[in-house]
Design an enzyme around this catalytic site. Structure first.
Site, mmCIF file in Angstrom:
data_model
loop_
_atom_site.group_PDB
_atom_site.id
_atom_site.type_symbol
_atom_site.label_atom_id
_atom_site.label_comp_id
_atom_site.label_asym_id
_atom_site.label_seq_id
_atom_site.Cartn_x
_atom_site.Cartn_y
_atom_site.Cartn_z
ATOM 1 N N ARG A 1 0.981 -1.326 0.020
ATOM 2 C CA ARG A 1 -0.092 -0.039 0.030
ATOM 3 C C ARG A 1 0.780 1.277 0.028
ATOM 4 O O ARG A 1 0.205 2.373 0.064
ATOM 5 C CB ARG A 1 -0.891 -0.129 1.207
ATOM 6 C CG ARG A 1 -2.038 -1.070 1.374
ATOM 7 C CD ARG A 1 -2.709 -1.046 2.712
ATOM 8 N NE ARG A 1 -3.371 -2.546 2.902
ATOM 9 C CZ ARG A 1 -4.441 -2.750 2.217
ATOM 10 N NH1 ARG A 1 -5.364 -1.842 1.679
ATOM 11 N NH2 ARG A 1 -5.166 -3.752 2.768
ATOM 12 N N TYR B 1 3.075 -4.458 -7.080
ATOM 13 C CA TYR B 1 2.711 -3.402 -6.058
ATOM 14 C C TYR B 1 2.447 -2.208 -6.696
ATOM 15 O O TYR B 1 3.641 -1.579 -7.120
ATOM 16 C CB TYR B 1 3.278 -3.721 -4.875
ATOM 17 C CG TYR B 1 3.147 -4.786 -3.787
ATOM 18 C CD1 TYR B 1 2.094 -5.783 -4.334
ATOM 19 C CD2 TYR B 1 3.702 -5.308 -2.884
ATOM 20 C CE1 TYR B 1 1.656 -7.081 -3.611
ATOM 21 C CE2 TYR B 1 3.418 -6.528 -2.032
ATOM 22 C CZ TYR B 1 2.338 -7.335 -2.535
ATOM 23 O OH TYR B 1 2.157 -8.369 -2.012
ATOM 24 N N LYS C 1 -5.841 -10.457 -17.319
ATOM 25 C CA LYS C 1 -5.055 -10.877 -16.312
ATOM 26 C C LYS C 1 -4.555 -12.309 -16.179
ATOM 27 O O LYS C 1 -5.675 -13.221 -16.397
ATOM 28 C CB LYS C 1 -5.983 -10.373 -14.985
ATOM 29 C CG LYS C 1 -4.936 -10.426 -13.558
ATOM 30 C CD LYS C 1 -5.912 -10.129 -12.319
ATOM 31 C CE LYS C 1 -5.004 -10.258 -11.029
ATOM 32 N NZ LYS C 1 -5.846 -9.940 -9.919
ATOM 33 N N ARG D 1 1.154 -16.494 -6.768
ATOM 34 C CA ARG D 1 0.014 -17.313 -7.060
ATOM 35 C C ARG D 1 0.288 -18.450 -7.658
ATOM 36 O O ARG D 1 1.088 -18.473 -8.921
ATOM 37 C CB ARG D 1 -1.148 -16.532 -7.657
ATOM 38 C CG ARG D 1 -1.524 -15.278 -6.845
ATOM 39 C CD ARG D 1 -2.845 -15.393 -6.360
ATOM 40 N NE ARG D 1 -3.174 -14.422 -5.346
ATOM 41 C CZ ARG D 1 -4.004 -14.540 -4.301
ATOM 42 N NH1 ARG D 1 -4.658 -15.665 -4.143
ATOM 43 N NH2 ARG D 1 -4.253 -13.775 -3.596
ATOM 44 N N ASN E 1 0.330 -18.297 -1.559
ATOM 45 C CA ASN E 1 -1.260 -18.648 -1.819
ATOM 46 C C ASN E 1 -0.791 -19.944 -2.397
ATOM 47 O O ASN E 1 -1.909 -20.411 -3.306
ATOM 48 C CB ASN E 1 -1.624 -17.708 -2.838
ATOM 49 C CG ASN E 1 -1.631 -16.379 -2.202
ATOM 50 O OD1 ASN E 1 -2.179 -16.084 -1.166
ATOM 51 N ND2 ASN E 1 -1.064 -15.294 -2.656
ATOM 52 N N GLN F 1 3.701 -17.949 1.724
ATOM 53 C CA GLN F 1 3.048 -16.613 2.254
ATOM 54 C C GLN F 1 1.672 -16.755 1.884
ATOM 55 O O GLN F 1 1.032 -16.784 0.943
ATOM 56 C CB GLN F 1 3.910 -15.441 1.629
ATOM 57 C CG GLN F 1 3.048 -14.174 2.337
ATOM 58 C CD GLN F 1 3.806 -12.889 1.743
ATOM 59 O OE1 GLN F 1 3.004 -12.151 1.312
ATOM 60 N NE2 GLN F 1 4.953 -12.815 1.709
ATOM 61 N N LEU G 1 -4.185 -8.367 9.602
ATOM 62 C CA LEU G 1 -5.393 -7.338 10.214
ATOM 63 C C LEU G 1 -6.690 -7.546 9.072
ATOM 64 O O LEU G 1 -7.533 -6.811 9.279
ATOM 65 C CB LEU G 1 -5.004 -6.008 10.440
ATOM 66 C CG LEU G 1 -3.619 -5.886 11.583
ATOM 67 C CD1 LEU G 1 -3.394 -4.137 11.630
ATOM 68 C CD2 LEU G 1 -4.466 -6.181 12.863
ATOM 69 N N ARG H 1 1.709 4.055 13.977
ATOM 70 C CA ARG H 1 1.366 2.479 13.935
ATOM 71 C C ARG H 1 2.442 1.515 13.622
ATOM 72 O O ARG H 1 2.781 0.601 14.282
ATOM 73 C CB ARG H 1 0.330 2.156 12.793
ATOM 74 C CG ARG H 1 -1.176 2.777 13.186
ATOM 75 C CD ARG H 1 -2.192 2.228 12.325
ATOM 76 N NE ARG H 1 -3.628 3.018 12.841
ATOM 77 C CZ ARG H 1 -4.283 3.161 11.920
ATOM 78 N NH1 ARG H 1 -4.385 3.124 10.442
ATOM 79 N NH2 ARG H 1 -5.643 4.224 12.310
HETATM 80 N N1 LIG Z 1 1.068 -12.920 -1.012
HETATM 81 C C1 LIG Z 1 -0.025 -12.060 -1.298
HETATM 82 O O1 LIG Z 1 -0.701 -12.765 -2.169
HETATM 83 C C2 LIG Z 1 -0.160 -10.868 -0.673
HETATM 84 C C3 LIG Z 1 -1.625 -10.424 -0.798
HETATM 85 C C4 LIG Z 1 -1.799 -8.980 -0.148
HETATM 86 C C5 LIG Z 1 -0.804 -8.743 0.719
HETATM 87 N N2 LIG Z 1 0.377 -9.100 0.818
HETATM 88 C C6 LIG Z 1 1.393 -8.764 1.611
HETATM 89 O O2 LIG Z 1 0.881 -8.482 3.030
HETATM 90 C C7 LIG Z 1 1.138 -7.063 3.311
HETATM 91 C C8 LIG Z 1 0.171 -6.610 4.469
HETATM 92 O O3 LIG Z 1 -1.238 -6.495 3.779
HETATM 93 P P1 LIG Z 1 -2.292 -5.861 4.387
HETATM 94 O O4 LIG Z 1 -1.796 -4.313 3.974
HETATM 95 O O5 LIG Z 1 -3.421 -5.921 3.793
HETATM 96 O O6 LIG Z 1 -2.043 -5.806 5.864
HETATM 97 P P2 LIG Z 1 -2.996 -5.496 7.230
HETATM 98 O O7 LIG Z 1 -1.873 -5.298 8.301
HETATM 99 O O8 LIG Z 1 -3.819 -6.508 7.372
HETATM 100 O O9 LIG Z 1 -3.776 -4.475 6.859
HETATM 101 C C9 LIG Z 1 -3.474 -2.970 6.573
HETATM 102 C C10 LIG Z 1 -4.307 -1.871 6.398
HETATM 103 O O10 LIG Z 1 -5.032 -1.914 7.635
HETATM 104 C C11 LIG Z 1 -5.228 -0.544 8.100
HETATM 105 N N3 LIG Z 1 -5.023 -0.462 9.314
HETATM 106 C C12 LIG Z 1 -3.865 -0.863 10.307
HETATM 107 N N4 LIG Z 1 -4.054 -0.621 11.602
HETATM 108 C C13 LIG Z 1 -5.390 0.087 11.645
HETATM 109 C C14 LIG Z 1 -6.188 0.592 12.690
HETATM 110 N N5 LIG Z 1 -5.702 0.508 13.820
HETATM 111 N N6 LIG Z 1 -7.208 1.157 12.274
HETATM 112 C C15 LIG Z 1 -7.816 1.233 11.121
HETATM 113 N N7 LIG Z 1 -6.846 0.725 9.962
HETATM 114 C C16 LIG Z 1 -5.839 0.200 10.334
HETATM 115 C C17 LIG Z 1 -3.995 0.209 7.307
HETATM 116 O O11 LIG Z 1 -4.075 1.679 7.185
HETATM 117 P P3 LIG Z 1 -2.877 2.614 7.477
HETATM 118 O O12 LIG Z 1 -1.807 2.709 6.514
HETATM 119 O O13 LIG Z 1 -3.774 3.939 7.464
HETATM 120 O O14 LIG Z 1 -2.605 2.334 8.841
HETATM 121 C C18 LIG Z 1 -3.800 -0.642 5.993
HETATM 122 O O15 LIG Z 1 -4.772 -0.080 5.121
HETATM 123 C C19 LIG Z 1 1.214 -6.290 2.294
HETATM 124 O O16 LIG Z 1 1.868 -5.201 2.120
HETATM 125 C C20 LIG Z 1 1.871 -7.132 1.017
HETATM 126 O O17 LIG Z 1 3.298 -6.992 1.292
HETATM 127 C C21 LIG Z 1 0.640 -10.392 0.139
#
Ligand SMILES: NC(=O)c1ccc[n+]([C@@H]2O[C@H](COP(=O)([O-])OP(=O)(O)OC[C@H]3O[C@@H](n4cnc5c(N)ncnc54)[C@H](OP(=O)(O)O)[C@@H]3O)[C@@H](O)[C@H]2O)c1
Length: 308
Positions: free
Chosen positions: A26, A59, A103, A135, A165, A186, A218, A278
């Site tokens: 992100r 990304y 895609k 994937r 995945n 992962q 999360l 955070r």
């Molecule tokens: N391998 C795969 O297929 C795959 C798929 C998806 C993701 N990923 C990896 O996993 C990483 C993490 O994924 P994710 O970003 O979905 O993780 P996440 O930690 O579950 O979610 C992060 C999101 O939650 C928000 N957030 C965090 N704390 C919060 C709070 N207290 N209140 C409200 N919102 C909050 C963040 O916003 P803020 O920035 O505003 O804090 C951000 O938008 C990615 O960056 C990527 O590297 C891998």
């Protein structure tokens, strides 16, 4: 230096990752994405011993590796302090790939090799610590891909390879065609995504001594954002998470991460927040004590029913 140090997780190849990782998916969506802001995010991670940074070629519509690379170019000494994880095989519909009309996934040796070269160049490092096949590709030629990945390790461009995945049978197939061991899977895993506890993904990773990287730990933020939405798992969990956070002197994020990290599969949360305040508290999860019954209380609230 913060007093919180999250520790390390050993990989099958003898190398290690930090016990939590920072995911850059992100990064390009953040308001402040200057080099200095990104260096501050990296520093906040390093202060807690979080040295592992999770990328993918796609990304930010193929921009996040570049953004991160600009920070590394501004401070080259970072290269010796961090581990880079990145991924390949998803082909997005993107202005960057005008010939792509659908895609799809591409695990061909030509694509994977070129993708590794692009990631090395964008991030500005000489070696990638871990390349993940993003994937499972129904058209994966396991022998061709396995040989290609072995060669990329032997050539020194990669230190290790893993998957993402993948179901156990996908992993076994690829592993059967490689001499080097796969290092991790992962997967999506959180209090809002509990299927891997029973679908074989965690069992398989433990059997093969591979730590598991948990993406969206999360639930992509829904665990917090839906805390007051009636009928959701997040709303069921919110009071208990708040109670445990209060008792531990921390926040609900830390409790949710401690819940993942308590599991014997060695789950490494890949955190996605880009807000500096955070990020600075990611490591609080290591302060939260989690016992068996508390783990099950949260598991049952997550699933909406008692275990049988
Ligand atoms: N391998 C795969 O297929 C795959 C798929 C998806 C993701 N990923 C990896 O996993 C990483 C993490 O994924 P994710 O970003 O979905 O993780 P996440 O930690 O579950 O979610 C992060 C999101 O939650 C928000 N957030 C965090 N704390 C919060 C709070 N207290 N209140 C409200 N919102 C909050 C963040 O916003 P803020 O920035 O505003 O804090 C951000 O938008 C990615 O960056 C990527 O590297 C891998």
């Amino acid at each position: 230096m913060s007093s919180t140090q999250v520790g390390r997780l050993a990989l099958p190849n003898g190398r290690s990752l930090s016990r939590m990782a920072y995911g850059v998916w992100r990064l390009s969506e953040t308001q402040d994405c200057t080099v200095n802001a990104n260096l501050a995010r990296i520093d906040a991670c390093l202060a807690q011993g979080i040295t592992t940074f999770d990328h993918a070629d796609i990304y930010g519509n193929y921009s996040c590796e570049d953004l991160f690379g600009q920070a590394i170019k501004a401070r080259p000494s970072l290269k010796d302090q961090i581990e880079i994880v990145t991924k390949t095989d998803i082909m997005l519909l993107s202005d960057k790939w005008p010939d792509t009309r659908v895609k799809h996934y591409d695990t061909s040796p030509a694509h994977v090799t070129a993708s590794v070269d692009r990631s090395l160049s964008r991030i500005g490092v000489d070696v990638i610590d871990l390349l993940l096949i993003h994937r499972p590709d129904p058209l994966m030629d396991a022998r061709a891909l396995g040989t290609c990945l072995d060669n990329l390790i032997d050539s020194g461009k990669l230190r290790g390879v893993g998957v993402s995945n993948f179901m156990p049978w996908d992993t076994d197939l690829l592993q059967s065609c490689m001499k080097h061991r796969l290092q991790t899977n992962q997967i999506e895993l959180s209090l809002l995504s509990t299927t891997p506890f029973t679908n074989g993904q965690l069992a398989h990773a433990q059997q093969h001594r591979m730590p598991v990287m948990a993406w969206s730990p999360l639930g992509g933020g829904r665990l917090l954002a839906q805390a007051h939405t009636p009928g959701t798992a997040a709303a069921r969990l919110a009071p208990k998470l708040a109670e445990l956070a209060l008792a531990a002197g921390t926040d609900t994020t830390a409790v949710a991460m401690a819940w993942l990290m308590h599991h014997p599969a060695q789950i490494l949360p890949v955190m996605g927040s880009n807000q500096p305040q955070r990020i600075a508290r990611f490591g609080d999860a290591t302060h939260v004590l989690m016992d068996r019954q508390t783990w099950y209380e949260l598991y049952e609230l997550a699933n909406g029913h008692e275990v049988p």
